[in-house]
Enzyme design. Sequence first.
Site, PDB file in Angstrom:
ATOM      1  N   GLY A 157       0.642  -1.267  -0.074  1.00  0.00           N
ATOM      2  CA  GLY A 157      -0.035  -0.022  -0.004  1.00  0.00           C
ATOM      3  C   GLY A 157       0.992   1.134   0.005  1.00  0.00           C
ATOM      4  N   ASP A 189      -8.131  -0.944   2.192  1.00  0.00           N
ATOM      5  CA  ASP A 189      -8.633   0.355   2.203  1.00  0.00           C
ATOM      6  C   ASP A 189      -9.056   1.061   1.013  1.00  0.00           C
ATOM      7  OD1 ASP A 189      -7.839  -0.266   4.893  1.00  0.00           O
ATOM      8  OD2 ASP A 189      -6.073   0.983   4.708  1.00  0.00           O
ATOM      9  N   GLY A 203      -9.989   1.091   7.307  1.00  0.00           N
ATOM     10  CA  GLY A 203     -10.071   1.873   6.450  1.00  0.00           C
ATOM     11  C   GLY A 203      -9.117   2.914   6.433  1.00  0.00           C
TER      12      GLY A 203
HETATM   13  O1  F6P Z   1      -3.955  -0.515   5.757  1.00  0.00           O
HETATM   14  C1  F6P Z   1      -4.837  -1.663   6.201  1.00  0.00           C
HETATM   15  C2  F6P Z   1      -5.169  -1.666   7.414  1.00  0.00           C
HETATM   16  O2  F6P Z   1      -5.979  -2.654   7.730  1.00  0.00           O
HETATM   17  C3  F6P Z   1      -5.833  -0.402   7.881  1.00  0.00           C
HETATM   18  O3  F6P Z   1      -7.329  -0.396   7.635  1.00  0.00           O
HETATM   19  C4  F6P Z   1      -5.759  -0.397   9.350  1.00  0.00           C
HETATM   20  O4  F6P Z   1      -5.863   1.030  10.060  1.00  0.00           O
HETATM   21  C5  F6P Z   1      -4.276  -0.926   9.565  1.00  0.00           C
HETATM   22  O5  F6P Z   1      -4.127  -1.427   8.527  1.00  0.00           O
HETATM   23  C6  F6P Z   1      -4.368  -1.924  10.766  1.00  0.00           C
HETATM   24  O6  F6P Z   1      -2.746  -2.197  10.957  1.00  0.00           O
HETATM   25  P1  F6P Z   1      -2.090  -3.336  11.947  1.00  0.00           P
HETATM   26  O7  F6P Z   1      -2.139  -4.517  10.997  1.00  0.00           O
HETATM   27  O8  F6P Z   1      -0.968  -2.634  12.334  1.00  0.00           O
HETATM   28  O9  F6P Z   1      -3.109  -3.642  12.939  1.00  0.00           O
END
Ligand code: F6P
Length: 366
Positions: free
Chosen positions: A120, A145, A188
């Site tokens: 991403g 997202d 998101g």
């Molecule tokens: O970017 C993808 C995502 O799933 C977001 O929607 C969310 O805020 C974040 O990653 C969560 O990240 P982690 O894997 O560090 O909990």
Amino acid sequence: MPPKNLIRRIGILTGGGDCPGLNVVIRAVVKSAAKRGIQCRGILDGYKGLVLNEVRSLSTDDVSGILTQGGTILGSSNKDDPFHFMETRPNGTVARRDRTADILETIKWHALDALVVLGGDGTMTVADKLVRKGVKIVGVPKTIDNDLVGTDQTFGFDTAVSTATEAIDRLHSTAASHHRVMVVEVMGRYAGWLALASGLAGGGDVILVPEFPYSEKKVAEAIEARHANGRKFSIVVVGEGAHPAGGKMVIDKIRNDSPEKIRLGGIGKFLADRLEASTGVECRTVVLGHVVRGGTPVASDRNLATRYGVEALEMVVDGKFGRMVALKNNVITSVPLSAVGGRTRNVTMNHPLVVAAKSIGITFGQ
Ligand code: F6P
């Protein structure tokens, strides 16, 4: 001397939060590379594997049967930035330093002529910086997202929408049975695509997204109006970055171990408590969280991810480096990596899904 763009071996890397379809892209790249006599190597756990030289072989046998598997067989990380790589010193203190020289070593060691990097915003930002150091990279846009600029869609999004929609469907019956408001919080980050698409598909009554700061009063009024019309339950779908007008996003944690410092989360509970107090209707919160990142990719994600993987390999062969494959009006194309990182593709008021939602009486709390 081999011709300038002769590609004999490439590395594949998956960075950032995982999502359904990563294995599909890996499979497509490996299979189309094999047809061209190009070998593949898998970099483990995102950029960390490049820094620490953690690399595995990746043959067509290795990718057999992974089409339906969620996650990534290579592992991923959203914590490692090779330009500020974190390490713990013998005395226990934590320091960050630029480890890109190690990346160049790993690439040389394995004789990788190019890299295909799936990720991403954060992953593409680092990819762009590595291109400036001479690394030949093609990017592939991944994220549930759907917030990457330059492409109409990232793979993984459709599956996340399907999973969230199924959850919202299931929450309807319990909300109706108990005459409750169910506040469903979905991921998101700073974009509301997942809340919007699953809220509309799941028949939500209120959809709250970060792009349109909401009025709590309007949300309460929508719930009260439903009650007055005999609909004694409501479904509120809220993106994790949604916030009241004049208010702030709810932060779950500040992370010092990650380039992405802010972890959002908690708006669902915050809102549910306040709505219960103001409407007198019992409210419950459901945080879908990482559930929507798991599981087998839906058909549309499998096909999009396969198209992306095939195009990424084509671009490698054609020497189109420093670019990310992209979807524009259902045609696969590419955009410069420099135009992707550090930006967010946001929901707009005139987006067809917003317009349709408003037309059938869904409120965005405006
Ligand atoms: O970017 C993808 C995502 O799933 C977001 O929607 C969310 O805020 C974040 O990653 C969560 O990240 P982690 O894997 O560090 O909990």
